[in-house]
Design a protein around this motif. Structure first.
Motif, short mmCIF file in Angstrom:
data_model
loop_
_atom_site.label_atom_id
_atom_site.label_comp_id
_atom_site.label_asym_id
_atom_site.label_seq_id
_atom_site.Cartn_x
_atom_site.Cartn_y
_atom_site.Cartn_z
N GLU A 27 -25.58 -46.68 -58.24
CA GLU A 27 -25.48 -46.62 -56.79
C GLU A 27 -26.49 -45.60 -56.29
N ASP A 28 -27.21 -45.94 -55.23
CA ASP A 28 -28.24 -45.04 -54.71
C ASP A 28 -27.64 -43.74 -54.19
N VAL A 29 -28.38 -42.66 -54.41
CA VAL A 29 -28.06 -41.38 -53.78
C VAL A 29 -28.53 -41.45 -52.33
N LYS A 30 -27.69 -41.03 -51.40
CA LYS A 30 -28.04 -41.06 -49.98
C LYS A 30 -28.56 -39.69 -49.55
N ILE A 31 -29.73 -39.67 -48.96
CA ILE A 31 -30.34 -38.46 -48.42
C ILE A 31 -30.54 -38.66 -46.92
N THR A 32 -30.06 -37.72 -46.13
CA THR A 32 -30.22 -37.83 -44.67
C THR A 32 -31.34 -36.89 -44.20
N VAL A 33 -32.11 -37.38 -43.23
CA VAL A 33 -33.23 -36.63 -42.67
C VAL A 33 -33.11 -36.58 -41.15
N TRP A 34 -33.26 -35.39 -40.58
CA TRP A 34 -33.33 -35.23 -39.12
C TRP A 34 -34.73 -34.78 -38.73
N SER A 35 -35.25 -35.37 -37.69
CA SER A 35 -36.57 -34.99 -37.20
C SER A 35 -36.72 -35.45 -35.76
N LEU A 36 -37.71 -34.88 -35.06
CA LEU A 36 -38.00 -35.31 -33.70
C LEU A 36 -38.82 -36.58 -33.66
N ASP A 37 -39.38 -36.99 -34.78
CA ASP A 37 -40.37 -38.07 -34.80
C ASP A 37 -39.83 -39.39 -34.26
N ARG A 38 -40.65 -39.98 -33.38
CA ARG A 38 -40.34 -41.30 -32.83
C ARG A 38 -40.90 -42.37 -33.76
N ASP A 39 -40.77 -43.62 -33.34
CA ASP A 39 -41.12 -44.73 -34.23
C ASP A 39 -42.60 -44.80 -34.59
N ILE A 40 -43.47 -44.18 -33.78
CA ILE A 40 -44.90 -44.21 -34.09
C ILE A 40 -45.34 -42.95 -34.84
N GLN A 41 -44.40 -42.09 -35.18
CA GLN A 41 -44.72 -40.83 -35.84
C GLN A 41 -44.30 -40.86 -37.31
N PRO A 42 -44.64 -39.80 -38.07
CA PRO A 42 -44.51 -39.89 -39.53
C PRO A 42 -43.13 -40.18 -40.09
N ALA A 43 -42.11 -39.41 -39.72
CA ALA A 43 -40.83 -39.47 -40.43
C ALA A 43 -40.25 -40.87 -40.60
N PRO A 44 -40.02 -41.63 -39.52
CA PRO A 44 -39.38 -42.94 -39.74
C PRO A 44 -40.24 -43.90 -40.55
N ASN A 45 -41.56 -43.78 -40.45
CA ASN A 45 -42.44 -44.67 -41.20
C ASN A 45 -42.50 -44.28 -42.67
N LEU A 46 -42.60 -43.00 -42.96
CA LEU A 46 -42.61 -42.56 -44.35
C LEU A 46 -41.27 -42.87 -45.02
N ILE A 47 -40.20 -42.73 -44.27
CA ILE A 47 -38.87 -43.04 -44.82
C ILE A 47 -38.75 -44.52 -45.14
N LYS A 48 -39.24 -45.35 -44.25
CA LYS A 48 -39.21 -46.80 -44.50
C LYS A 48 -39.98 -47.14 -45.77
N ASP A 49 -41.15 -46.55 -45.93
CA ASP A 49 -41.96 -46.81 -47.12
C ASP A 49 -41.28 -46.28 -48.38
N PHE A 50 -40.66 -45.12 -48.26
CA PHE A 50 -39.95 -44.56 -49.42
C PHE A 50 -38.80 -45.47 -49.83
#
Length: 410
Positions: A27-50
């Motif tokens: 079962e996958d380990v769940k890691i939560t991330v909080w950031s200000l980044d919107r959909d065109i910024q790094p966090a959500p896109n890097l997370i999707k790729d990860f």
């Protein structure tokens, strides 16, 4: 388990497959991330790729608001509801680190093949440190420099390839470029009574031998006196006291100011809006040969100390760092690393400006680091406003700020 799967896992381990890709979990380990980044910024896109790597770790993302970061994150930490990873504004980092809220990453970084402290600019790296230990990893960075309108320089008989190098030259140039008949000010910047005002003023104090812990040093007083001269002589608009960096730079873009102190976040807007030839220069010095400094902005990554999955959270951060080459190309943000080349944008003015900002980043310094930074910054903001509005002399205002800051420092 299927013997073929066991053999495959063994082969992967022997081959040294990247930790980003090799894992075998029921079962996958769940890691939560909080950031200000919107959909065109790094966090959500890097997370999707990860997450697409399907390596046994799944990252869940929550976007938070700037004004809520400190209060909500501290509340979540104190109640055991904190995320595993958070992005915080660099001057806030010391607050969390000093209270034991962030995980000490020093040993993990020492063993990492991805996170190399020597690859970072000194300023961003210093901002994640507390008592000589690493409590985070720089996410991105920015700084400020001097934009100038080359066409206006030419029109006033000034050399467009020789922007002002010193404070005196800056004031003299602003006087020559100010043209009330055409509603043109010599310079624009932000002296607003918030963090932006501190962000813009502190490098002046630092270049002249001052700093947040010696804000009334003679050089810092001279810096504030020069700001007052600029306002009193109407070389900059009175709105300088209330306008943000974004709004003040809009004055430059529209042709109503000949110079502007601002950052690389303006570059795309400059390319679209500015209908003139422009350039960027390093911040002028108090005098030739003085030490350089500049402001340093943007966010850092950190892992909360009460995470149940420190190793997995660090693997997520390692992945983020491994994607730093995309930071500017895909998201328009400058990586905090000096070892990465910024690819050409195909726009000569923008590319030339980026080289200047990268040079300026060598001298950028964090605000603090200090756990009580907001109180320190407020004292500086109040002094700027008091001096520029004529309520106090620059010396009196900065003496008062120094007393307030000393009370905070203890």
């Amino acid at each position: 388990m299927d013997i073929r799967k066991l053999a495959l896992i063994g082969a992967l381990a022997v081959a040294g497959v990247s930790t980003f890709h090799a894992s075998a979990r029921a079962e996958d380990v769940k890691i939560t991330v909080w950031s200000l980044d919107r959909d065109i910024q790094p966090a959500p896109n890097l997370i999707k790729d990860f997450n697409n790597l399907k390596n046994g770790i799944t990252v869940e993302y929550r976007q938070i608001q700037f004004d809520d970061v400190v209060s909500e994150a501290m509340r979540a930490y104190s109640t055991g509801q904190a995320p595993d990873i958070i992005a915080v504004d660099n001057p806030e980092h010391a607050l969390f680190s000093s209270r034991g809220a962030f995980l000490d990453l020093t040993d993990m970084i020492a063993q990492s093949d991805v996170v190399k402290p020597e690859n970072y600019y000194p300023g961003p790296l210093k901002s994640v440190m507390w008592k000589d230990r690493y409590f985070g990893i720089p996410k991105a960075t920015n700084t400020i420099a001097l934009y100038y309108n080359k066409d206006m320089f030419r029109a006033k008989g000034l050399d467009p390839d020789k922007p002002p190098q010193t404070w005196d030259e800056l004031v003299d140039t602003a006087r020559k470029l100010t043209d009330p008949a055409k509603n043109v000010y010599g310079i624009t910047f932000s002296a607003k009574a918030n963090e932006e005002g501190t962000f813009q003023f502190l490098p002046w104090a630092q270049m002249a031998g001052g700093g947040y812990d010696k804000i009334n040093a003679p050089g810092a007083v001279k810096a504030l006196e020069i700001w007052k001269t600029i306002i009193d002589e109407k070389l900059a608009s009175r709105d300088t006291l209330t306008r943000s960096q974004w709004d003040s730079t809009g004055t430059f873009n529209s042709g109503n100011a000949a110079m502007a102190i601002s950052g690389p976040w303006e570059l795309d807007r400059m390319v679209k809006e500015a209908k003139f030839d422009w350039g960027v220069a390093l911040l002028p010095l108090p005098e030739p040969g003085a030490k350089r400094s500049s402001a340093m902005g943007d966010f850092n990554w950190a892992i909360f100390a009460n995470t149940e999955h420190p190793k997995e959270a660090f693997k997520v951060l390692e992945y983020f760092v491994s994607q730093d080459t995309r930071m500017f190309k895909d998201f328009g943000q400058l990586p905090a690393r000096s070892d990465l080349a910024i690819p050409s944008s195909g726009q000569p003015l923008k590319d030339a400006a980026l080289k200047v900002f990268q040079e300026q980043l060598k001298y950028a310094q964090p605000r603090g680091p200090h756990p009580a930074w907001p109180k320190i910054s407020k004292a500086i903001q109040d002094a700027i406003q008091a001096a520029l509005t004529g309520q106090m002399s620059a010396q009196e205002a900065l003496d008062q700020a120094d007393q307030k800051i000393k009370a905070v420092l203890g």
